[in-house]
Design a protein around this motif. Structure first.
Motif, PDB file in Angstrom:
ATOM      1  N   GLU A 155      -0.171  13.425   2.644  1.00  0.00           N
ATOM      2  CA  GLU A 155      -0.443  14.534   3.571  1.00  0.00           C
ATOM      3  C   GLU A 155      -1.921  14.561   3.951  1.00  0.00           C
ATOM      4  O   GLU A 155      -2.278  14.701   5.129  1.00  0.00           O
ATOM      5  N   ILE A 156      -2.777  14.423   2.942  1.00  0.00           N
ATOM      6  CA  ILE A 156      -4.223  14.428   3.197  1.00  0.00           C
ATOM      7  C   ILE A 156      -4.624  13.214   4.015  1.00  0.00           C
ATOM      8  O   ILE A 156      -5.378  13.319   4.995  1.00  0.00           O
ATOM      9  N   LEU A 157      -4.120  12.040   3.630  1.00  0.00           N
ATOM     10  CA  LEU A 157      -4.482  10.821   4.350  1.00  0.00           C
ATOM     11  C   LEU A 157      -3.958  10.857   5.781  1.00  0.00           C
ATOM     12  O   LEU A 157      -4.630  10.379   6.713  1.00  0.00           O
ATOM     13  N   GLY A 158      -2.778  11.441   5.980  1.00  0.00           N
ATOM     14  CA  GLY A 158      -2.240  11.578   7.329  1.00  0.00           C
ATOM     15  C   GLY A 158      -3.083  12.513   8.180  1.00  0.00           C
ATOM     16  O   GLY A 158      -3.354  12.232   9.353  1.00  0.00           O
ATOM     17  N   ALA A 159      -3.519  13.637   7.588  1.00  0.00           N
ATOM     18  CA  ALA A 159      -4.370  14.583   8.321  1.00  0.00           C
ATOM     19  C   ALA A 159      -5.707  13.944   8.679  1.00  0.00           C
ATOM     20  O   ALA A 159      -6.226  14.145   9.801  1.00  0.00           O
ATOM     21  N   LEU A 160      -6.282  13.170   7.767  1.00  0.00           N
ATOM     22  CA  LEU A 160      -7.540  12.484   8.050  1.00  0.00           C
ATOM     23  C   LEU A 160      -7.364  11.443   9.155  1.00  0.00           C
ATOM     24  O   LEU A 160      -8.263  11.246   9.981  1.00  0.00           O
ATOM     25  N   SER A 161      -6.208  10.796   9.189  1.00  0.00           N
ATOM     26  CA  SER A 161      -5.944   9.806  10.233  1.00  0.00           C
ATOM     27  C   SER A 161      -5.843  10.477  11.605  1.00  0.00           C
ATOM     28  O   SER A 161      -6.344   9.941  12.606  1.00  0.00           O
ATOM     29  N   PHE A 223       0.521   3.445  10.605  1.00  0.00           N
ATOM     30  CA  PHE A 223      -0.914   3.187  10.507  1.00  0.00           C
ATOM     31  C   PHE A 223      -1.172   2.559   9.144  1.00  0.00           C
ATOM     32  O   PHE A 223      -1.284   3.237   8.143  1.00  0.00           O
ATOM     33  N   TYR A 224      -1.197   1.226   9.119  1.00  0.00           N
ATOM     34  CA  TYR A 224      -1.375   0.461   7.884  1.00  0.00           C
ATOM     35  C   TYR A 224      -0.377   0.890   6.804  1.00  0.00           C
ATOM     36  O   TYR A 224      -0.733   1.097   5.640  1.00  0.00           O
ATOM     37  N   GLY A 225       0.882   1.034   7.206  1.00  0.00           N
ATOM     38  CA  GLY A 225       1.944   1.354   6.274  1.00  0.00           C
ATOM     39  C   GLY A 225       2.243   2.833   6.133  1.00  0.00           C
ATOM     40  O   GLY A 225       3.324   3.210   5.666  1.00  0.00           O
ATOM     41  N   LEU A 226       1.304   3.680   6.521  1.00  0.00           N
ATOM     42  CA  LEU A 226       1.507   5.130   6.440  1.00  0.00           C
ATOM     43  C   LEU A 226       2.111   5.632   7.747  1.00  0.00           C
ATOM     44  O   LEU A 226       1.596   5.342   8.829  1.00  0.00           O
ATOM     45  N   ARG A 353      -4.957  -2.817  -6.699  1.00  0.00           N
ATOM     46  CA  ARG A 353      -4.215  -1.591  -7.025  1.00  0.00           C
ATOM     47  C   ARG A 353      -2.732  -1.703  -6.680  1.00  0.00           C
ATOM     48  O   ARG A 353      -1.955  -0.816  -7.043  1.00  0.00           O
ATOM     49  N   SER A 354      -2.345  -2.793  -5.991  1.00  0.00           N
ATOM     50  CA  SER A 354      -0.967  -2.948  -5.506  1.00  0.00           C
ATOM     51  C   SER A 354      -0.559  -1.726  -4.681  1.00  0.00           C
ATOM     52  O   SER A 354       0.461  -1.080  -4.918  1.00  0.00           O
ATOM     53  N   SER A 355      -1.392  -1.421  -3.689  1.00  0.00           N
ATOM     54  CA  SER A 355      -1.221  -0.188  -2.917  1.00  0.00           C
ATOM     55  C   SER A 355       0.132  -0.098  -2.214  1.00  0.00           C
ATOM     56  O   SER A 355       0.732   0.975  -2.144  1.00  0.00           O
ATOM     57  N   LEU A 356       0.593  -1.221  -1.662  1.00  0.00           N
ATOM     58  CA  LEU A 356       1.854  -1.170  -0.926  1.00  0.00           C
ATOM     59  C   LEU A 356       3.012  -0.779  -1.829  1.00  0.00           C
ATOM     60  O   LEU A 356       3.957  -0.108  -1.398  1.00  0.00           O
ATOM     61  N   TYR A 359       1.642   3.142  -3.271  1.00  0.00           N
ATOM     62  CA  TYR A 359       1.486   4.209  -2.276  1.00  0.00           C
ATOM     63  C   TYR A 359       2.363   4.004  -1.041  1.00  0.00           C
ATOM     64  O   TYR A 359       2.399   4.879  -0.172  1.00  0.00           O
ATOM     65  N   HIS A 360       3.002   2.832  -0.940  1.00  0.00           N
ATOM     66  CA  HIS A 360       3.781   2.464   0.253  1.00  0.00           C
ATOM     67  C   HIS A 360       2.916   2.475   1.509  1.00  0.00           C
ATOM     68  O   HIS A 360       3.381   2.741   2.614  1.00  0.00           O
ATOM     69  N   ALA A 361       1.627   2.212   1.318  1.00  0.00           N
ATOM     70  CA  ALA A 361       0.656   2.130   2.414  1.00  0.00           C
ATOM     71  C   ALA A 361      -0.598   1.446   1.879  1.00  0.00           C
ATOM     72  O   ALA A 361      -0.817   1.395   0.663  1.00  0.00           O
TER      73      ALA A 361
END
Length: 397
Positions: A155-161, A223-226, A353-356, A359-361
């Motif tokens: 939610e935070i990362l989406g709002a920042l995007s 946006f990069y997976g998000l 960190r194996s983000s994908l 975090y699925h992004a």
């Protein structure tokens, strides 16, 4: 850092720009024309008008955005990194006097990203605060909602995007306005505050159309997976933005006529080209979303003459040997720093960190892009103002 007093001693302030002084930024006015938007217009004509007519033009319409995306990385790197160098090397006084943009904003962004990272999996779907915010949207008749993301971190990362795209469009318009004001000074094209504001808000209106186009509907975009949720603002706002753009540019034309009647002077093509380029690339952007990459490329290219002029003048004032080699080295260093900041470091962190999977992004890629782009808007907001004495005098030397 360059001593402003030393700069003042090298500038004949009694001579208006354009009269006995170099009235271009790089090697010629034609080169400035190309860099400030002319090259983008030359490219836009066949891409826009012929892309649905001939197979070769269709191929060109697909190839050019891909090429611009690749080249844009190497043009964008020095674009962003140079703004950090120019802002944070003007001394503690400049940084402190612009504490909000240069201290508070980056600190706030880092803290916000840190919260997103550390509380990624926290659930907010049953939060009373989320319900309160959504109820406020309902009261004012908006369909915008928070809590659409699966967790607090996204939610935070989406709002920042969303904020990133908001500031990027605003920044594109403000940069075009800055280009015009510099050339007004170089050409001694006189405009009062009202006339300057007409230009400013006409350019900003094109950004408003573009941003509303992306946010006056439901759905998401990657946006990069998000998956970024659109704001679902009223569609009538988007329709109204077209009316506002048309009205603003009608006022722009009447302003040019008024200035001609008063001073018998027409605006130069170099003054006009940033406005024309922004207008045609912002509005036809709706026809092909890949044009965004072309717009980003030419936006960064437009920045080059100003940074180059400031650095070249600094070398001249400080009697630095081999200024052209120094300028080339400067941009190579900015490219390397940009590569580390935009690509190597975040990509490496995402892999570690194996983000994908987690975090699925691409969390760190998004975080770095969000931080640099949003902060860049605030840096340029203070860096290129005419009240910034050092940069103004270096630029108009």
């Amino acid at each position: 850092m360059t001593n402003p007093a030393l700069i003042e001693g090298t500038i004949d302030t009694s001579t208006p720009a354009g009269e006995g002084r170099q009235n271009y930024l790089l090697v010629s006015r034609f080169m400035d024309f190309l860099m400030l938007g002319g090259l983008s217009i030359i490219l836009w004509i066949p891409v826009y008008f012929l892309q649905d007519t001939f197979s070769q033009a269709k191929l060109l319409a697909l190839a050019i955005p891909a090429l611009a995306f690749s080249l844009g990385y190497w043009v964008n790197f020095p674009h962003f990194m140079a703004s950090y160098k120019l802002a944070y090397t003007q001394g503690n006084g400049f940084v402190i006097s612009n504490w909000f943009q240069l201290i508070f904003v980056p600190a706030a962004l880092i803290i916000t990203i840190f919260i997103s990272f550390n509380f990624w999996s926290a659930s907010i779907s049953s939060s009373g605060f989320v319900s309160f915010i959504n109820s406020m949207f309902e009261v004012v008749g908006l369909k915008t909602r928070v809590g659409l993301y699966p967790n607090l971190g996204s939610e935070i990362l989406g709002a920042l995007s969303i904020l990133l795209f908001f500031t990027v469009g605003w920044h594109y318009s403000k940069q075009a306005f800055g280009c015009m004001m510099v050339y007004a000074k170089l050409d001694n094209y006189r405009m009062g505050n009202i006339e300057r504001n007409v230009m400013r808000y006409a350019l900003l209106s094109t950004w408003w159309v573009t941003w509303l186009y992306s946010n006056c509907s439901e759905g998401t975009y990657p946006f990069y997976g998000l998956e970024i949720h659109r704001l679902n603002l009223p569609y009538v706002w988007f329709q109204a933005s077209y009316i506002i753009v048309s009205l603003m540019f009608f006022i722009v034309v009447t302003t040019f006529i008024r200035i001609y009647i008063r001073d018998k002077q027409l605006p130069s093509i170099n003054f006009l080209v940033p406005m024309i380029a922004l207008l045609i690339w912002h509005i036809p952007l709706f026809e092909n979303p890949q044009f965004f990459y072309i717009l980003a490329f030419f936006h960064s290219l437009q920045y080059f003459p100003f940074v180059a002029k400031v650095e070249q003048t600094r070398y001249k004032i400080n009697n630095r040997p081999k200024p052209n080699i120094r300028l080339l080295a400067f941009f190579v260093i900015m490219m390397l720093l940009g590569f580390l900041s935009f690509d190597y470091v975040p990509r490496s962190l995402d892999q570690m960190r194996s983000s994908l999977s987690l975090y699925h992004a691409s969390f760190f890629m998004i975080a770095f892009l969000v931080f640099i782009n949003i902060h860049h808007y605030f840096i340029d907001n203070v860096l290129w103002r005419f009240k910034n004495k050092e940069v103004r005098q270096l630029l108009l030397h």
